[in-house]
Design an enzyme around this catalytic site. Structure first.
Site, mmCIF file in Angstrom:
data_model
loop_
_atom_site.group_PDB
_atom_site.id
_atom_site.type_symbol
_atom_site.label_atom_id
_atom_site.label_comp_id
_atom_site.label_asym_id
_atom_site.label_seq_id
_atom_site.Cartn_x
_atom_site.Cartn_y
_atom_site.Cartn_z
ATOM 1 N N LYS A 130 38.031 42.242 39.951
ATOM 2 C CA LYS A 130 38.053 43.199 38.820
ATOM 3 C C LYS A 130 38.744 44.513 39.182
ATOM 4 O O LYS A 130 38.255 45.599 38.879
ATOM 5 C CB LYS A 130 36.635 43.460 38.319
ATOM 6 N N ARG A 131 39.894 44.421 39.789
ATOM 7 C CA ARG A 131 40.645 45.612 40.168
ATOM 8 C C ARG A 131 41.554 46.061 39.043
ATOM 9 O O ARG A 131 41.896 45.300 38.142
ATOM 10 C CB ARG A 131 41.479 45.343 41.428
#
Length: 318
Positions: A105-106
């Protein structure tokens, strides 16, 4: 890589990804005892326990599924030793022929996002050589910073023939606080129209995906929670060429009957994630007969049950 994922889904007849999201409360006592005897009750001991736990589950299910999804936060909590276990897990899953979706989830501004993309999907130059970081096949990406945060990942995907899943409508209960907010659209065709933010993000995912297509689906997919089947139906229409990663099955309440709208008529287009419903199956009443000693066998049974549930739901759709 999207073509490889699709081929493995067809081969296994299981559009399933197992979420390798370990916490210490899931790891059986005999595994923790073994790890702590070697490294003590330390971060390294915890990381070793997670590794032994992961390995046993992977060995039990790898022939049934196309992919796994390790959630990096569950490893980061143990510091550097946890990240070593994350990388060992990625490497071992690849040895077993599994596609690896790094749930990271960057998403950040350009140069930072580029570093995340290189570290997880690509390679970095060190002197005269090139080194790879975690080397997953796909990663999850947060689009909240806009194109600046996503396009560096797309660039690496194009170079490496890998993929991303962009968060569009997540499975958590509070996702609607932002994702369901109505946004006033400014195009001539939609002027004065209020639409949910998740629809606008879905349209952007479709646009990004048009830049890097596989044989039939894009390298740019989307995350849409099983807990929101109606939104899934809408987003399936908005993103016909995007593969949808669907979390929320099982422990979060999603079931096979909720999933049919996530798939296209070809029976493809979606891959369903279950994490604790599989890796901690032995703690559930329906698999209690396996006991903690046979936790991996319980995980295998849970995968088979999930596969049947999804197959029946799709068959009922016709």
């Amino acid at each position: 890589m999207i073509d490889q994922l699709i081929n493995k889904i067809k081969k296994t007849e299981a559009p399933i990804v197992v979420g390798l999201d370990p916490t210490m409360k899931f790891v059986p006592e005999h595994i923790k005892k073994q790890a702590f005897a070697e490294y003590g009750e330390t971060g390294k001991g915890a990381a070793q326990a997670v590794w032994l736990y992961n390995k046993a589950i992977i060995d039990a299910v790898y022939d049934l599924i196309p992919a796994v999804k390790p959630q990096i936060a569950m490893y980061e909590q143990f510091g550097v030793e946890g990240l070593i276990t994350f990388q060992k897990t990625v490497e071992y899953c690849k040895e077993k022929g599994l596609v690896v979706i790094g749930d990271i989830k960057r998403g950040d501004i350009g140069s930072t996002s580029e570093a995340y993309a290189v570290g997880h999907l690509g390679k970095v130059q060190v002197g005269s050589t090139w080194c790879r970081g975690f080397d997953e096949d796909f990663v999850t990406v947060n689009p909240y910073l806009g194109s600046d945060g996503v396009k560096p990942f797309i660039k690496v995907c194009q170079e490496e023939k890998k993929g991303i899943f962009v968060l569009v409508k997540t499975s958590n209960p509070s996702s609607g606080e932002f994702q369901d907010r109505l946004v006033r659209c400014g195009t001539k065709e939609e002027e004065g129209t209020d639409r949910p933010l998740y629809e606008i993000v879905g349209e952007q995912v479709a646009a990004w995906g048009s830049e890097c297509m596989g044989d039939s689906y894009s390298y740019v997919g989307a995350v849409v929670g099983a807990t929101y089947p109606e939104q899934g139906r809408i987003l399936r229409e908005i993103m016909p060429k995007a593969y949808i990663l669907v979390p929320g099955y099982g422990a979060q309440g999603g079931k096979g009957a909720d999933l049919v709208h996530f798939f296209n008529q070809d029976g493809l287009g979606a891959i369903i994630n279950s994490s604790r419903g599989i890796i901690a199956a032995y703690q559930q009443e329906q698999y209690a007969q396996y006991g903690a000693q046979n936790f991996a066998d319980a995980s295998r049974a849970a995968v088979l049950a999930m596969k049947e549930d999804i197959a029946q739901a799709l068959a009922a759709r016709g």
